[in-house]
Design a protein around this motif. Structure first.
Motif, PDB file in Angstrom:
ATOM      1  N   SER A  30      -1.134   8.576   9.539  1.00 46.51           N
ATOM      2  CA  SER A  30      -1.965   9.253   8.541  1.00 46.51           C
ATOM      3  C   SER A  30      -1.834  10.763   8.724  1.00 46.51           C
ATOM      4  CB  SER A  30      -3.420   8.793   8.662  1.00 46.51           C
ATOM      5  OG  SER A  30      -4.175   9.269   7.556  1.00 46.51           O
ATOM      6  N   GLY A  68      -6.885   9.929   5.829  1.00 45.29           N
ATOM      7  CA  GLY A  68      -6.798  10.777   4.644  1.00 45.29           C
ATOM      8  C   GLY A  68      -5.423  10.902   4.012  1.00 45.29           C
ATOM      9  N   SER A  69      -4.482   9.967   4.296  1.00 47.38           N
ATOM     10  CA  SER A  69      -3.130  10.195   3.780  1.00 47.38           C
ATOM     11  C   SER A  69      -2.964   9.838   2.310  1.00 47.38           C
ATOM     12  CB  SER A  69      -2.096   9.453   4.629  1.00 47.38           C
ATOM     13  OG  SER A  69      -2.195   8.059   4.489  1.00 47.38           O
ATOM     14  N   ASN A  70      -3.593   8.742   1.836  1.00 49.75           N
ATOM     15  CA  ASN A  70      -3.426   8.450   0.408  1.00 49.75           C
ATOM     16  C   ASN A  70      -4.145   9.488  -0.434  1.00 49.75           C
ATOM     17  OD1 ASN A  70      -5.751   6.948  -1.336  1.00 49.75           O
ATOM     18  ND2 ASN A  70      -6.079   6.472   0.816  1.00 49.75           N
ATOM     19  N   GLN A 127      -1.810  -2.532   9.289  1.00 50.70           N
ATOM     20  CA  GLN A 127      -1.096  -2.164   8.060  1.00 50.70           C
ATOM     21  C   GLN A 127      -0.007  -1.140   8.333  1.00 50.70           C
ATOM     22  OE1 GLN A 127      -2.547  -4.920   6.484  1.00 50.70           O
ATOM     23  NE2 GLN A 127      -1.916  -3.654   4.767  1.00 50.70           N
ATOM     24  N   LYS A 158      -4.782  -8.848   1.891  1.00 50.33           N
ATOM     25  CA  LYS A 158      -5.143  -8.822   3.310  1.00 50.33           C
ATOM     26  C   LYS A 158      -6.656  -8.973   3.510  1.00 50.33           C
ATOM     27  CE  LYS A 158      -5.676  -3.797   3.427  1.00 50.33           C
ATOM     28  NZ  LYS A 158      -7.135  -3.811   3.689  1.00 50.33           N
ATOM     29  N   ALA A 212      -7.527  -3.564  -2.315  1.00 46.99           N
ATOM     30  CA  ALA A 212      -7.860  -3.516  -0.894  1.00 46.99           C
ATOM     31  C   ALA A 212      -9.295  -3.012  -0.757  1.00 46.99           C
ATOM     32  CB  ALA A 212      -6.914  -2.560  -0.169  1.00 46.99           C
ATOM     33  N   GLY A 265      -9.160  -0.190   7.482  1.00 47.18           N
ATOM     34  CA  GLY A 265      -8.354   1.013   7.284  1.00 47.18           C
ATOM     35  C   GLY A 265      -9.163   2.303   7.231  1.00 47.18           C
ATOM     36  N   CYS A 313      -9.857   7.061  -1.620  1.00 45.29           N
ATOM     37  CA  CYS A 313     -10.581   6.777  -0.383  1.00 45.29           C
ATOM     38  C   CYS A 313      -9.946   7.541   0.782  1.00 45.29           C
ATOM     39  CB  CYS A 313     -10.588   5.275  -0.101  1.00 45.29           C
ATOM     40  SG  CYS A 313      -8.961   4.587   0.285  1.00 45.29           S
ATOM     41  N   VAL A 314     -10.750   7.768   1.833  1.00 43.35           N
ATOM     42  CA  VAL A 314     -10.291   8.566   2.969  1.00 43.35           C
ATOM     43  C   VAL A 314     -10.592   7.853   4.281  1.00 43.35           C
ATOM     44  CG1 VAL A 314     -10.556  10.743   4.197  1.00 43.35           C
ATOM     45  CG2 VAL A 314     -10.732  10.717   1.714  1.00 43.35           C
ATOM     46  N   SER A 363       0.843  -1.200   0.000  1.00 44.89           N
ATOM     47  CA  SER A 363       0.000   0.000   0.000  1.00 44.89           C
ATOM     48  C   SER A 363       0.876   1.247   0.000  1.00 44.89           C
ATOM     49  CB  SER A 363      -0.924   0.022   1.222  1.00 44.89           C
ATOM     50  OG  SER A 363      -0.226   0.481   2.373  1.00 44.89           O
ATOM     51  N   HIS A 364       0.191   2.400   0.048  1.00 44.24           N
ATOM     52  CA  HIS A 364       0.888   3.696   0.090  1.00 44.24           C
ATOM     53  C   HIS A 364       1.578   3.944   1.429  1.00 44.24           C
ATOM     54  CE1 HIS A 364      -2.813   4.301   2.251  1.00 44.24           C
ATOM     55  NE2 HIS A 364      -2.337   5.441   2.738  1.00 44.24           N
ATOM     56  N   SER A 396      -5.070   2.517  -3.416  1.00 42.82           N
ATOM     57  CA  SER A 396      -4.217   2.708  -2.243  1.00 42.82           C
ATOM     58  C   SER A 396      -3.524   1.421  -1.791  1.00 42.82           C
ATOM     59  CB  SER A 396      -5.011   3.310  -1.086  1.00 42.82           C
ATOM     60  OG  SER A 396      -6.129   2.499  -0.764  1.00 42.82           O
ATOM     61  N   GLY A 397      -4.160   0.260  -2.064  1.00 43.05           N
ATOM     62  CA  GLY A 397      -3.522  -0.977  -1.617  1.00 43.05           C
ATOM     63  C   GLY A 397      -4.105  -2.205  -2.295  1.00 43.05           C
TER      64      GLY A 397
HETATM   65  C1  LIG Z   1      -4.575   2.488   5.911  1.00 39.97           C
HETATM   66  C2  LIG Z   1      -5.138   2.401   4.551  1.00 39.97           C
HETATM   67  C3  LIG Z   1      -6.036   3.374   4.052  1.00 39.97           C
HETATM   68  C4  LIG Z   1      -6.560   4.504   4.878  1.00 39.97           C
HETATM   69  O1  LIG Z   1      -5.613   5.423   5.323  1.00 39.97           O
HETATM   70  P1  LIG Z   1      -5.478   6.879   4.719  1.00 39.97           P
HETATM   71  O2  LIG Z   1      -4.579   7.574   5.658  1.00 39.97           O
HETATM   72  O3  LIG Z   1      -6.831   7.490   4.636  1.00 39.97           O
HETATM   73  O4  LIG Z   1      -4.887   6.732   3.358  1.00 39.97           O
HETATM   74  C5  LIG Z   1      -6.478   3.248   2.750  1.00 39.97           C
HETATM   75  N1  LIG Z   1      -6.098   2.224   1.964  1.00 39.97           N
HETATM   76  C6  LIG Z   1      -5.241   1.277   2.399  1.00 39.97           C
HETATM   77  C7  LIG Z   1      -4.855   0.158   1.479  1.00 39.97           C
HETATM   78  C8  LIG Z   1      -4.739   1.322   3.701  1.00 39.97           C
HETATM   79  O5  LIG Z   1      -3.902   0.370   4.125  1.00 39.97           O
END
Ligand SMILES: *Cc1c(COP(=O)(O)O)cnc(C)c1O
Length: 396
Positions: free
Chosen positions: A192, A237-239, A116, A382, A351, A306, A233-234, A87-88, A377-378
């Motif tokens: 995040s 909110g990091s990705n 994760q 999993k 994911a 997540g 997706c949030v 993932s990111h 994002s992933g």
């Molecule tokens: C942890 C996770 C997220 C959610 O976290 P953000 O900080 O919102 O990005 C989204 N997708 C995957 C695959 C994750 O592992």
């Protein structure tokens, strides 16, 4: 309009550092040093080398032909699912371990929900030979056995947190308490764009490599750097912050974040923070929060671990309030449907979190010339048990 953090650590009315006095030395040190470190040539060189050789960046920007035909637009996938550890999250932990080392820290702590972020943190600690302690709610320790074992195999100590609901919020409290007690040798790797300033900005900058790459990759595919839509997706909110970052000041690029609605944003079984929350302070930061009338945080629910967080990063609260980005609530069922559709149409099992972003394609009409970038994002490894359970039910 400026969508970035200001000098005081705020995005509009959101953000800040509402910290107990005992945390002041750690936060003050990080606030005063993070930009200098991140802008130094030695940091940039090592970060970029590790992103390339260890994480496998740049992640591809893939033109999804069958998805494009189905939805009548040019759809590109940003393949964060192909990163090392799936993932990111590794983009952030690689950057923060380099910052920690520069600050002379010899011990890392982290919080994790589904595990994760704990795995991504344990990974970079093994890479650097630094001691790693991960706080995890006791309920999550029981539910997420494979990730607990991964962290242990990578050399991390996993501490189950028995307080509260024994989930992510309680794990975060445990990590914060540890940090207060170990202010000198320890760095806290937040997972995040949440927590006290400077974390939301720090993590957004580390993840911004996602949109930096999208710009030049799209230029080579399409002759222009800016898509019409970016969808992500949030959870915290990091990705999404990373995918939006270099488009924030390009008003023509429409930004769509997806929150997990669980069984529905109008039910108690939801994690749709912006749709149902109010402003408040959680984990040292003012943002939108799911809370009851007395201001007690309510327990979130989503099929996707997540996205199962009662808050959201302050950057997103501000993008929502100013209208710069739009946020949609996506139910468990819509996300599951999207995951199965993507698997069949493109051979990519996402994911469950990422599947929430793909659900937008069903809900929106696009023009044939629109360029739409969806951040994957992933990967779905999993989540196989959840997918298997759904398939079994479907066959009954
Ligand atoms: C942890 C996770 C997220 C959610 O976290 P953000 O900080 O919102 O990005 C989204 N997708 C995957 C695959 C994750 O592992």
């Amino acid at each position: 309009m400026d969508y970035q953090v200001n000098k005081k650590g705020f995005y509009g009315e959101f953000g800040g550092a509402y910290i107990p006095e005992a945390m002041y030395p750690n936060i003050e040190e990080l606030q005063s040093r993070y930009l200098d470190i991140m802008q130094s040539e030695s940091f940039k060189k090592e970060f970029n080398e590790l992103l390339r050789d260890y994480v496998g960046r740049p992640s591809p920007l893939y033109y999804a032909r069958r998805l494009s035909e189905r939805y009548g637009a040019k759809i590109y996938l940003k393949r964060e699912d192909l990163n090392h550890t799936g993932s990111h999250k590794i983009n952030n932990t690689i950057g923060q371990i380099l910052i920690a080392r520069q600050l002379g820290k010899t011990r890392i702590i982290a919080e994790t929900g589904a595990g994760q972020h704990g795995v991504a943190t344990a990974t970079v600690c093994a890479l650097m030979g630094i001691k790693c302690v991960v706080y995890m709610g006791a309920l999550d320790v029981a539910r997420q056995a494979p990730n607990v074992l991964r962290m242990k195999m990578l050399g991390a100590e996993v501490i189950p947190v028995e307080s509260g609901n024994k989930t992510l919020k309680d794990a975060t409290n445990g990590a914060m308490r540890d940090w207060i007690n170990n202010p000198v040798d320890t760095h806290y790797i937040v997972g995040s764009v949440i927590g006290p300033h400077p974390y939301p900005d720090l993590v957004a900058r580390l993840q911004s490599v996602i949109s930096e790459e999208i710009r030049w990759q799209l230029k080579s595919h399409e002759g222009r750097e800016e898509p019409d839509y970016v969808i992500a997706c949030v959870g915290g909110g990091s990705n999404a912050a990373g995918a939006f970052y270099h488009f924030l000041d390009s008003p023509k690029v429409r930004l769509i974040g997806t929150e997990a609605a669980g069984l529905g944003a109008d039910t108690p079984e939801t994690a749709a923070t912006l749709a149902t929350g109010r402003p408040g302070v959680l984990h040292s930061c003012r943002s939108m929060l799911m809370q009851n009338e007395d201001g007690q945080i309510t327990e979130p629910y989503s099929i996707s671990a997540g996205l199962d967080y009662p808050g959201i990063g302050p950057m997103h609260a501000n993008l929502f309030k100013t209208g710069r980005a739009e946020y949609m609530s996506i139910t468990d069922q819509d996300a599951l449907d999207a995951a199965f559709r993507l698997s069949l149409l493109e051979g990519i099992i996402p994911a469950l979190e990422s599947a929430h972003a793909f659900a937008v394609l069903e809900k929106r009409k696009f023009n044939p010339e629109d360029i739409v970038v969806v951040n994957v994002s992933g990967r779905g490894d999993k989540d196989m048990q959840t997918y298997i359970d759904v398939m079994k039910k479907g066959n009954e």
